[in-house]
Design a protein around this motif. Structure first.
Motif, PDB file in Angstrom:
ATOM      1  N   THR A  60      -2.640   4.003  -6.157  1.00  0.00           N
ATOM      2  CA  THR A  60      -2.069   3.230  -5.058  1.00  0.00           C
ATOM      3  C   THR A  60      -0.769   3.861  -4.573  1.00  0.00           C
ATOM      4  O   THR A  60      -0.525   3.980  -3.365  1.00  0.00           O
ATOM      5  CB  THR A  60      -1.825   1.779  -5.497  1.00  0.00           C
ATOM      6  OG1 THR A  60      -3.066   1.199  -5.927  1.00  0.00           O
ATOM      7  CG2 THR A  60      -1.263   0.959  -4.351  1.00  0.00           C
ATOM      8  N   ALA A  61       0.087   4.262  -5.521  1.00  0.00           N
ATOM      9  CA  ALA A  61       1.349   4.908  -5.149  1.00  0.00           C
ATOM     10  C   ALA A  61       1.098   6.218  -4.413  1.00  0.00           C
ATOM     11  O   ALA A  61       1.752   6.525  -3.408  1.00  0.00           O
ATOM     12  CB  ALA A  61       2.200   5.146  -6.394  1.00  0.00           C
ATOM     13  N   ALA A  62       0.126   6.998  -4.917  1.00  0.00           N
ATOM     14  CA  ALA A  62      -0.201   8.267  -4.261  1.00  0.00           C
ATOM     15  C   ALA A  62      -0.752   8.036  -2.861  1.00  0.00           C
ATOM     16  O   ALA A  62      -0.411   8.751  -1.916  1.00  0.00           O
ATOM     17  CB  ALA A  62      -1.203   9.046  -5.107  1.00  0.00           C
ATOM     18  N   GLY A  63      -1.611   7.012  -2.719  1.00  0.00           N
ATOM     19  CA  GLY A  63      -2.186   6.708  -1.414  1.00  0.00           C
ATOM     20  C   GLY A  63      -1.145   6.295  -0.397  1.00  0.00           C
ATOM     21  O   GLY A  63      -1.224   6.650   0.782  1.00  0.00           O
ATOM     22  N   LYS A  64      -0.137   5.542  -0.852  1.00  0.00           N
ATOM     23  CA  LYS A  64       0.930   5.129   0.070  1.00  0.00           C
ATOM     24  C   LYS A  64       1.809   6.308   0.468  1.00  0.00           C
ATOM     25  O   LYS A  64       2.395   6.323   1.550  1.00  0.00           O
ATOM     26  CB  LYS A  64       1.776   4.048  -0.587  1.00  0.00           C
ATOM     27  CG  LYS A  64       1.048   2.712  -0.750  1.00  0.00           C
ATOM     28  CD  LYS A  64       1.936   1.678  -1.413  1.00  0.00           C
ATOM     29  CE  LYS A  64       1.221   0.340  -1.532  1.00  0.00           C
ATOM     30  NZ  LYS A  64       2.059  -0.680  -2.207  1.00  0.00           N
ATOM     31  N   MET A  65       1.906   7.289  -0.412  1.00  0.00           N
ATOM     32  CA  MET A  65       2.780   8.434  -0.164  1.00  0.00           C
ATOM     33  C   MET A  65       2.101   9.510   0.683  1.00  0.00           C
ATOM     34  O   MET A  65       2.766  10.284   1.385  1.00  0.00           O
ATOM     35  CB  MET A  65       3.208   9.030  -1.512  1.00  0.00           C
ATOM     36  CG  MET A  65       4.457   9.871  -1.458  1.00  0.00           C
ATOM     37  SD  MET A  65       5.067  10.209  -3.123  1.00  0.00           S
ATOM     38  CE  MET A  65       3.716  11.166  -3.781  1.00  0.00           C
ATOM     39  N   MET A  66       0.767   9.581   0.635  1.00  0.00           N
ATOM     40  CA  MET A  66       0.043  10.674   1.284  1.00  0.00           C
ATOM     41  C   MET A  66       0.240  10.739   2.805  1.00  0.00           C
ATOM     42  O   MET A  66       0.408  11.835   3.357  1.00  0.00           O
ATOM     43  CB  MET A  66      -1.437  10.591   0.946  1.00  0.00           C
ATOM     44  CG  MET A  66      -1.751  11.109  -0.447  1.00  0.00           C
ATOM     45  SD  MET A  66      -3.499  11.004  -0.850  1.00  0.00           S
ATOM     46  CE  MET A  66      -3.522  11.839  -2.435  1.00  0.00           C
ATOM     47  N   PRO A  67       0.199   9.610   3.550  1.00  0.00           N
ATOM     48  CA  PRO A  67       0.453   9.724   4.989  1.00  0.00           C
ATOM     49  C   PRO A  67       1.823  10.327   5.294  1.00  0.00           C
ATOM     50  O   PRO A  67       1.960  11.149   6.207  1.00  0.00           O
ATOM     51  CB  PRO A  67       0.355   8.274   5.473  1.00  0.00           C
ATOM     52  CG  PRO A  67      -0.555   7.611   4.495  1.00  0.00           C
ATOM     53  CD  PRO A  67      -0.219   8.245   3.172  1.00  0.00           C
ATOM     54  N   ALA A  68       2.843   9.928   4.524  1.00  0.00           N
ATOM     55  CA  ALA A  68       4.177  10.494   4.734  1.00  0.00           C
ATOM     56  C   ALA A  68       4.192  11.986   4.404  1.00  0.00           C
ATOM     57  O   ALA A  68       4.838  12.785   5.095  1.00  0.00           O
ATOM     58  CB  ALA A  68       5.196   9.757   3.867  1.00  0.00           C
ATOM     59  N   LEU A  69       3.447  12.373   3.370  1.00  0.00           N
ATOM     60  CA  LEU A  69       3.372  13.788   2.998  1.00  0.00           C
ATOM     61  C   LEU A  69       2.693  14.606   4.087  1.00  0.00           C
ATOM     62  O   LEU A  69       3.135  15.709   4.437  1.00  0.00           O
ATOM     63  CB  LEU A  69       2.611  13.934   1.677  1.00  0.00           C
ATOM     64  CG  LEU A  69       2.415  15.362   1.156  1.00  0.00           C
ATOM     65  CD1 LEU A  69       3.762  16.010   0.885  1.00  0.00           C
ATOM     66  CD2 LEU A  69       1.566  15.353  -0.118  1.00  0.00           C
TER      67      LEU A  69
END
Length: 208
Positions: free
Chosen positions: A134-143
């Motif tokens: 979940t944390a990775a998924g939330k971060m991926m668009p910003a990445l």
């Protein structure tokens, strides 16, 4: 799949995640279309959180195909030496055909077994793993957006990025409002640039 809202959220999030992933030579990023479809399947059929569905849906069919096709490029070299464009066409059409079949199989498997896959993953993976996904998924668009900015960002316009961040983080404005502010700034900058260009050109003409 009958859930337009989830589809839009997943599709938009996945596109943002992949927006800065550009192919460089033989290095191909994961396919955004198939990944978006699979993320939607996981989110809708399995009831997974959108942020958790995004990293689960990343697939490397294109990367796998390029890896397999690399040794076959010798056939294209041989065809080029023999002035045989048909031979090169055959290799390319074969690659496209294999990729189409891979995409079809991936999507079909997801549509037919997406719920079962999601339920299995829910049982097998621990709460800590889900929290990480979940944390990775939330971060991926910003990445993904950061990767795009690395290529496109200009120091001259960096102030607008800071302004947008402040309006979202502290002003709590919706993204549509931020987009309208961005359009207004772009139109204003365009008119100022054109006016400056015309004035400069006119001055030079007068001197001549």
């Amino acid at each position: 799949m009958g859930d337009l809202q989830t589809g839009l959220i997943v599709g938009g999030s996945y596109e943002l995640m992949m927006i800065g992933a550009m192919p460089v030579g033989g290095a191909q990023p994961p396919n955004a279309v198939i990944g978006g479809i699979m993320a939607t399947v996981f989110a809708v059929q399995s009831g997974l959180d959108v942020a958790a569905a995004l990293p689960l849906a990343i697939q490397y069919a294109v990367t796998l195909l390029f890896t397999v096709m690399s040794p076959l490029m010798g056939l294209c070299d041989k065809a080029a030496e023999e002035a045989n464009p048909a031979g090169i066409d055959k290799v390319n059409y074969m690659a496209m055909g294999i990729l189409a079949v891979l995409f079809a199989l991936i999507v079909l498997a997801g549509l037919l077994s997406g719920q079962a896959i999601g339920e299995t993953l829910t049982k097998v993976l621990t709460a800590q793993v889900w929290a990480g996904l979940t944390a990775a998924g939330k971060m991926m668009p910003a990445l993904g957006f950061a990767m795009l900015l690395k290529v496109m960002l200009s120091k001259e316009y960096a102030i607008f990025m800071v302004l947008g961040f402040v309006l979202v983080a502290y002003g709590k404005l919706p993204l549509l409002a931020i987009a309208m502010v961005g359009i207004a700034a772009a139109v204003y900058d365009f008119h100022v640039s054109m006016k400056t260009k015309n004035n400069t050109g006119g001055g030079m003409t007068d001197c001549i």
